[in-house]
Design a protein around this motif. Structure first.
Motif, PDB file in Angstrom:
ATOM      1  N   MET A 112      12.166  17.956  24.132  1.00  0.00           N
ATOM      2  CA  MET A 112      12.239  19.398  24.098  1.00  0.00           C
ATOM      3  C   MET A 112      10.830  19.965  24.185  1.00  0.00           C
ATOM      4  SD  MET A 112      15.316  19.988  21.444  1.00  0.00           S
ATOM      5  CE  MET A 112      15.133  18.421  20.616  1.00  0.00           C
ATOM      6  N   ASP A 113      10.754  21.044  24.920  1.00  0.00           N
ATOM      7  CA  ASP A 113       9.452  21.630  25.167  1.00  0.00           C
ATOM      8  C   ASP A 113       9.558  23.150  25.212  1.00  0.00           C
ATOM      9  OD1 ASP A 113      10.683  22.152  27.607  1.00  0.00           O
ATOM     10  OD2 ASP A 113       9.373  20.851  28.777  1.00  0.00           O
ATOM     11  N   GLU A 114       8.459  23.782  25.587  1.00  0.00           N
ATOM     12  CA  GLU A 114       8.396  25.237  25.668  1.00  0.00           C
ATOM     13  C   GLU A 114       9.499  25.819  26.544  1.00  0.00           C
ATOM     14  OE1 GLU A 114       5.293  28.460  27.586  1.00  0.00           O
ATOM     15  OE2 GLU A 114       4.473  26.652  26.666  1.00  0.00           O
ATOM     16  N   ASN A 115       9.777  25.191  27.683  1.00  0.00           N
ATOM     17  CA  ASN A 115      10.806  25.705  28.586  1.00  0.00           C
ATOM     18  C   ASN A 115      12.195  25.646  27.964  1.00  0.00           C
ATOM     19  OD1 ASN A 115       9.027  26.426  30.649  1.00  0.00           O
ATOM     20  ND2 ASN A 115       8.990  24.336  31.430  1.00  0.00           N
ATOM     21  N   TYR A 116      12.465  24.618  27.182  1.00  0.00           N
ATOM     22  CA  TYR A 116      13.745  24.495  26.475  1.00  0.00           C
ATOM     23  C   TYR A 116      13.916  25.681  25.518  1.00  0.00           C
ATOM     24  CZ  TYR A 116      17.250  22.488  23.281  1.00  0.00           C
ATOM     25  OH  TYR A 116      18.362  22.273  22.503  1.00  0.00           O
ATOM     26  N   ILE A 117      12.885  25.988  24.754  1.00  0.00           N
ATOM     27  CA  ILE A 117      12.954  27.086  23.794  1.00  0.00           C
ATOM     28  C   ILE A 117      13.104  28.424  24.530  1.00  0.00           C
ATOM     29  CG2 ILE A 117      11.769  28.285  21.900  1.00  0.00           C
ATOM     30  CD1 ILE A 117      12.751  25.350  21.282  1.00  0.00           C
ATOM     31  N   LYS A 118      12.368  28.618  25.598  1.00  0.00           N
ATOM     32  CA  LYS A 118      12.476  29.858  26.380  1.00  0.00           C
ATOM     33  C   LYS A 118      13.863  30.017  26.988  1.00  0.00           C
ATOM     34  CE  LYS A 118       7.678  30.512  27.835  1.00  0.00           C
ATOM     35  NZ  LYS A 118       6.770  30.465  28.999  1.00  0.00           N
ATOM     36  N   ARG A 119      14.473  28.915  27.386  1.00  0.00           N
ATOM     37  CA  ARG A 119      15.830  28.972  27.946  1.00  0.00           C
ATOM     38  C   ARG A 119      16.833  29.370  26.867  1.00  0.00           C
ATOM     39  NH1 ARG A 119      19.985  25.596  27.949  1.00  0.00           N
ATOM     40  NH2 ARG A 119      18.797  23.758  27.307  1.00  0.00           N
ATOM     41  N   LEU A 120      16.686  28.802  25.673  1.00  0.00           N
ATOM     42  CA  LEU A 120      17.605  29.123  24.576  1.00  0.00           C
ATOM     43  C   LEU A 120      17.431  30.554  24.079  1.00  0.00           C
ATOM     44  CD1 LEU A 120      17.484  25.908  22.356  1.00  0.00           C
ATOM     45  CD2 LEU A 120      19.206  26.554  24.052  1.00  0.00           C
ATOM     46  N   PHE A 121      16.200  31.037  24.085  1.00  0.00           N
ATOM     47  CA  PHE A 121      15.871  32.350  23.528  1.00  0.00           C
ATOM     48  C   PHE A 121      15.117  33.202  24.552  1.00  0.00           C
ATOM     49  CE2 PHE A 121      15.694  29.318  19.889  1.00  0.00           C
ATOM     50  CZ  PHE A 121      16.777  29.802  19.175  1.00  0.00           C
ATOM     51  N   PRO A 122      15.814  33.721  25.558  1.00  0.00           N
ATOM     52  CA  PRO A 122      15.115  34.528  26.579  1.00  0.00           C
ATOM     53  C   PRO A 122      14.460  35.786  26.009  1.00  0.00           C
ATOM     54  CG  PRO A 122      17.507  34.588  26.904  1.00  0.00           C
ATOM     55  CD  PRO A 122      17.238  33.580  25.845  1.00  0.00           C
ATOM     56  N   GLU A 123      14.868  36.209  24.817  1.00  0.00           N
ATOM     57  CA  GLU A 123      14.269  37.385  24.186  1.00  0.00           C
ATOM     58  C   GLU A 123      12.786  37.179  23.882  1.00  0.00           C
ATOM     59  OE1 GLU A 123      18.517  37.328  23.951  1.00  0.00           O
ATOM     60  OE2 GLU A 123      17.097  35.865  23.155  1.00  0.00           O
ATOM     61  N   ILE A 124      12.334  35.943  23.901  1.00  0.00           N
ATOM     62  CA  ILE A 124      10.902  35.683  23.708  1.00  0.00           C
ATOM     63  C   ILE A 124      10.079  36.491  24.712  1.00  0.00           C
ATOM     64  CG2 ILE A 124       9.093  33.906  23.987  1.00  0.00           C
ATOM     65  CD1 ILE A 124      11.136  31.905  22.746  1.00  0.00           C
ATOM     66  N   GLY A 125      10.611  36.659  25.911  1.00  0.00           N
ATOM     67  CA  GLY A 125       9.924  37.422  26.948  1.00  0.00           C
ATOM     68  C   GLY A 125       9.727  38.888  26.608  1.00  0.00           C
ATOM     69  N   GLU A 126      10.433  39.390  25.614  1.00  0.00           N
ATOM     70  CA  GLU A 126      10.288  40.786  25.175  1.00  0.00           C
ATOM     71  C   GLU A 126       9.049  40.996  24.294  1.00  0.00           C
ATOM     72  OE1 GLU A 126      12.333  43.661  25.492  1.00  0.00           O
ATOM     73  OE2 GLU A 126      13.414  42.608  27.075  1.00  0.00           O
ATOM     74  N   ILE A 127       8.524  39.907  23.769  1.00  0.00           N
ATOM     75  CA  ILE A 127       7.354  40.015  22.887  1.00  0.00           C
ATOM     76  C   ILE A 127       6.125  40.292  23.747  1.00  0.00           C
ATOM     77  CG2 ILE A 127       5.899  38.816  21.205  1.00  0.00           C
ATOM     78  CD1 ILE A 127       8.425  37.136  20.495  1.00  0.00           C
ATOM     79  N   ARG A 128       5.418  41.350  23.434  1.00  0.00           N
ATOM     80  CA  ARG A 128       4.285  41.786  24.261  1.00  0.00           C
ATOM     81  C   ARG A 128       3.033  40.937  24.053  1.00  0.00           C
ATOM     82  NH1 ARG A 128       6.216  47.134  21.901  1.00  0.00           N
ATOM     83  NH2 ARG A 128       7.766  47.802  23.409  1.00  0.00           N
ATOM     84  N   GLN A 129       2.801  40.471  22.827  1.00  0.00           N
ATOM     85  CA  GLN A 129       1.573  39.724  22.518  1.00  0.00           C
ATOM     86  C   GLN A 129       1.783  38.231  22.785  1.00  0.00           C
ATOM     87  OE1 GLN A 129      -0.284  40.832  18.686  1.00  0.00           O
ATOM     88  NE2 GLN A 129       1.343  42.370  18.577  1.00  0.00           N
ATOM     89  N   GLU A 130       0.948  37.696  23.659  1.00  0.00           N
ATOM     90  CA  GLU A 130       1.060  36.288  24.049  1.00  0.00           C
ATOM     91  C   GLU A 130       0.985  35.348  22.851  1.00  0.00           C
ATOM     92  OE1 GLU A 130       1.485  32.796  26.097  1.00  0.00           O
ATOM     93  OE2 GLU A 130       1.829  34.823  26.873  1.00  0.00           O
ATOM     94  N   GLU A 131       0.088  35.603  21.906  1.00  0.00           N
ATOM     95  CA  GLU A 131      -0.049  34.684  20.769  1.00  0.00           C
ATOM     96  C   GLU A 131       1.207  34.700  19.893  1.00  0.00           C
ATOM     97  OE1 GLU A 131      -2.501  36.663  17.173  1.00  0.00           O
ATOM     98  OE2 GLU A 131      -3.626  36.478  19.031  1.00  0.00           O
ATOM     99  N   ILE A 132       1.905  35.810  19.830  1.00  0.00           N
ATOM    100  CA  ILE A 132       3.158  35.878  19.064  1.00  0.00           C
ATOM    101  C   ILE A 132       4.250  35.105  19.810  1.00  0.00           C
ATOM    102  CG2 ILE A 132       4.898  37.391  18.020  1.00  0.00           C
ATOM    103  CD1 ILE A 132       2.126  37.686  16.752  1.00  0.00           C
ATOM    104  N   ARG A 133       4.310  35.271  21.132  1.00  0.00           N
ATOM    105  CA  ARG A 133       5.287  34.497  21.930  1.00  0.00           C
ATOM    106  C   ARG A 133       5.059  33.009  21.727  1.00  0.00           C
ATOM    107  NH1 ARG A 133       4.149  38.313  26.101  1.00  0.00           N
ATOM    108  NH2 ARG A 133       2.818  36.789  27.134  1.00  0.00           N
ATOM    109  N   ARG A 134       3.807  32.576  21.836  1.00  0.00           N
ATOM    110  CA  ARG A 134       3.484  31.151  21.650  1.00  0.00           C
ATOM    111  C   ARG A 134       3.843  30.677  20.246  1.00  0.00           C
ATOM    112  NH1 ARG A 134      -1.556  32.377  24.181  1.00  0.00           N
ATOM    113  NH2 ARG A 134      -2.536  32.092  22.160  1.00  0.00           N
ATOM    114  N   GLY A 135       3.617  31.522  19.249  1.00  0.00           N
ATOM    115  CA  GLY A 135       3.933  31.160  17.874  1.00  0.00           C
ATOM    116  C   GLY A 135       5.427  30.974  17.637  1.00  0.00           C
TER     117      GLY A 135
END
Length: 172
Positions: A1-24
């Motif tokens: 499992m990697d970053e892409n797996y998490i992004k696929r499960l939770f597309p709402e991550i893309g709504e977060i404006r701050q990159e460091e918060i998205r990464r966190g």
């Protein structure tokens, strides 16, 4: 499992404006998956308290989307904290639960430490701000002992709305 797996499960991550918060947020889920020793997280139930088919991913997304809608209407909340808090509010359940003998049960860890507390530590380890960790530790009954931020109040209520609706549907 990697970053892409998490992004696929939770597309709402893309709504977060701050990159460091998205990464966190992504890192918090990856830490929890590793600590919980899960091979995948797509079938984990969101609760062991009622009989429901709703999974942790679906519940997490529902809470997040409800909170996002309210935050857009209010326009006086920190939107990134709301989205991040919604996405990680139950991340600690990956330590609270385990899969054993064909079913999900409370883990030995979970019998001692509830998910708001383990989740609090996971999100801080992932580098998320204290404001997000506060949302996590205050979203459930543990939050009755602290002054919740406005963002924590929102996640708390969205979480219980989703739980109570599922409870009513289950006839509990």
């Amino acid at each position: 499992m990697d970053e892409n797996y998490i992004k696929r499960l939770f597309p709402e991550i893309g709504e977060i404006r701050q990159e460091e918060i998205r990464r966190g947020v992504i890192k918090a889920w990856l830490i929890a998956i590793e600590k919980g020793k899960f091979q995948d997280i797509e079938n984990i139930p969101f609760t062991l308290l009622i009989n429901t088919r709703k999974g942790l991913i679906e519940h997490t997304r529902a809470v997040t989307k409800m909170a996002m809608a309210i935050a857009r209407i209010r326009d006086d909340l920190n939107y990134d904290m709301v989205v991040a808090g919604g996405l990680v509010h139950d991340v600690g359940k990956l330590l609270e639960y385990e899969y054993k003998n064909g079913k999900y049960i409370k883990s030995a860890y979970g019998k001692l430490v509830r998910h708001p507390i383990s989740g609090y530590h996971i999100v801080l380890e992932a580098g998320l701000p204290l404001e997000v960790a506060h949302i996590v530790c205050a979203h459930s009954e543990e939050g009755e002992k602290v002054n919740r931020s406005p963002e924590a109040i929102l996640i708390h209520h969205c979480d219980f709305i989703d739980f109570e609706i599922e409870k009513a549907k289950a006839g509990s």
